[in-house]
Design a protein around this motif. Sequence first.
Motif, short mmCIF file in Angstrom:
data_model
loop_
_atom_site.label_atom_id
_atom_site.label_comp_id
_atom_site.label_asym_id
_atom_site.label_seq_id
_atom_site.Cartn_x
_atom_site.Cartn_y
_atom_site.Cartn_z
N LYS A 248 0.82 -1.21 0.00
CA LYS A 248 0.00 0.00 0.00
C LYS A 248 0.86 1.26 0.00
O LYS A 248 0.52 2.26 -0.66
CB LYS A 248 -0.93 0.00 1.21
N THR A 249 1.97 1.21 0.71
CA THR A 249 2.86 2.37 0.76
C THR A 249 3.41 2.71 -0.61
O THR A 249 3.40 3.86 -1.05
CB THR A 249 4.03 2.09 1.73
N ILE A 250 3.88 1.69 -1.32
CA ILE A 250 4.46 1.92 -2.65
C ILE A 250 3.38 2.35 -3.63
O ILE A 250 3.56 3.31 -4.40
CB ILE A 250 5.21 0.67 -3.14
N ILE A 251 2.25 1.68 -3.63
CA ILE A 251 1.14 2.06 -4.51
C ILE A 251 0.71 3.49 -4.21
O ILE A 251 0.39 4.28 -5.11
CB ILE A 251 -0.05 1.10 -4.34
N GLY A 252 0.75 3.87 -2.93
CA GLY A 252 0.31 5.19 -2.53
C GLY A 252 1.18 6.32 -3.05
O GLY A 252 0.78 7.48 -2.97
N SER A 253 2.36 5.99 -3.57
CA SER A 253 3.21 7.03 -4.15
C SER A 253 2.57 7.64 -5.39
O SER A 253 2.93 8.76 -5.80
CB SER A 253 4.57 6.44 -4.53
N GLY A 254 1.67 6.92 -6.03
CA GLY A 254 1.07 7.38 -7.27
C GLY A 254 2.00 7.28 -8.46
O GLY A 254 1.68 7.76 -9.55
N LYS A 255 3.16 6.63 -8.29
CA LYS A 255 4.15 6.56 -9.35
C LYS A 255 4.38 5.14 -9.87
O LYS A 255 5.33 4.92 -10.64
CB LYS A 255 5.50 7.13 -8.83
N VAL A 256 3.54 4.19 -9.48
CA VAL A 256 3.72 2.82 -9.95
C VAL A 256 3.12 2.70 -11.35
O VAL A 256 1.91 2.81 -11.54
CB VAL A 256 3.08 1.80 -8.99
N ALA A 257 3.98 2.48 -12.32
CA ALA A 257 3.53 2.34 -13.71
C ALA A 257 3.18 0.91 -14.05
O ALA A 257 2.33 0.64 -14.90
CB ALA A 257 4.62 2.84 -14.67
N SER A 258 3.86 -0.04 -13.37
CA SER A 258 3.66 -1.45 -13.69
C SER A 258 3.91 -2.29 -12.45
O SER A 258 4.71 -1.92 -11.59
CB SER A 258 4.63 -1.86 -14.81
N CYS A 259 3.19 -3.41 -12.35
CA CYS A 259 3.40 -4.37 -11.27
C CYS A 259 3.82 -5.71 -11.86
O CYS A 259 3.20 -6.19 -12.83
CB CYS A 259 2.12 -4.58 -10.46
N HIS A 260 4.85 -6.32 -11.30
CA HIS A 260 5.23 -7.69 -11.64
C HIS A 260 4.57 -8.62 -10.62
O HIS A 260 4.79 -8.47 -9.41
CB HIS A 260 6.74 -7.86 -11.60
N LEU A 261 3.80 -9.56 -11.12
CA LEU A 261 3.00 -10.42 -10.25
C LEU A 261 3.50 -11.87 -10.32
O LEU A 261 3.46 -12.50 -11.38
CB LEU A 261 1.53 -10.36 -10.66
N HIS A 262 3.98 -12.36 -9.19
CA HIS A 262 4.38 -13.76 -9.06
C HIS A 262 4.47 -14.05 -7.57
O HIS A 262 4.52 -13.13 -6.74
CB HIS A 262 5.73 -14.03 -9.75
N ALA A 263 4.49 -15.31 -7.21
CA ALA A 263 4.56 -15.71 -5.81
C ALA A 263 5.87 -16.46 -5.56
O ALA A 263 6.61 -16.77 -6.50
CB ALA A 263 3.37 -16.59 -5.44
N ASN A 264 6.14 -16.72 -4.29
CA ASN A 264 7.30 -17.52 -3.95
C ASN A 264 7.06 -18.22 -2.62
O ASN A 264 6.08 -17.94 -1.93
CB ASN A 264 8.58 -16.67 -3.92
N SER A 265 7.96 -19.11 -2.28
CA SER A 265 7.79 -19.94 -1.08
C SER A 265 8.51 -19.37 0.13
O SER A 265 8.89 -20.11 1.03
CB SER A 265 8.29 -21.36 -1.37
N SER A 266 8.71 -18.05 0.16
CA SER A 266 9.41 -17.44 1.28
C SER A 266 8.57 -17.44 2.56
O SER A 266 7.33 -17.48 2.51
CB SER A 266 9.79 -16.00 0.93
#
Length: 324
Positions: A248-266
């Motif tokens: 939410k913090t990063i999205i809230g910057s208003g500067k996110v042009a693209s999101c990379h979507l994947h998961a991991n087993s962390s």
Amino acid sequence: MQHEEHGAEMARNGWASGGRGEAVTGVSLVGMKSLEAIEGYIDEIGPNARFELSYQMSAEFLAQAAPLIRGRVVSAHACCPSTEFFPNLASADPSVVAQSLTDMETTLETAMGFGAGIVVLHAGYVTDLAMPSSYAARKPILSRPEFLNDVRHADGAICGPEYRASPGYIPYAERAKERLVALARRYARAGVRLAVENLNPRVGYLFHSPEEMLELAALDPDLWLCLDVGHLYITSFAFGFDYLEGLKTIIGSGKVASCHLHANSSEPGRYRDDHSSLKEQGFPLEEVLKIVAASRANLIVEAVEDLAGNTRIVQKAAAGRGIL
């Protein structure tokens, strides 16, 4: 000059937002190694299939794939076509920086040739050396003695949140920031957005945390972000912050042009950049998609398995905001 005139025309027509004038869902070609795989994906997804060019695509494969994907490309991941080294804008070696900028110029030409409005970039590394794009060649560099003191978790050579304030880290981050601004402005003149990606928290990599991404977002109006949800998932365990709040913090910057979507087993004490299916057990998929779908960013599946299935999951989540 021809690039800049073409870029200005693209910007006037709204192309700079995502390659087609609106936010879209798509898939990275990093998970597709053949023309048959691309054809099969298009057959499954249909006319709404959109792509991000991969840094693993050779010039030959890019040329072969062009008839299938031209007009469907919304972004490119630098460097494209693939190069021996990743860009390292943090280096104090003028020859490394010069080659990095040359490769980024080639990537800009590629993006414009395919009608992509965004280029995603790993900004740099905490070394003056050129950083090999092959992990096998990159690992020995990242295992050098100068990095060992900053390793908090030996599994994956993971750093802690104090790394960004260390004397060895700061000058590299500052050089990278200065050069990112200049490069972003050059890209903007051509009508393309430069988006810096948050990396996983390995010692030797730059820019991992929500705080750093906010700092990048504030540097210049022409500098944008790529939010990698899988990398941030790893960082949340390594740095000890709430993952969803970090998103939410990063999205809230208003500067996110693209999101990379994947998961991991962390998980706590386990750090894996698997690029797994979004349905990976334990990954908070529903909450993540709710957060990123509320933004105006492109949503790019960067998993290396079940690409069509993952795309359909993201398309369903994005349907509520009226994008393809």
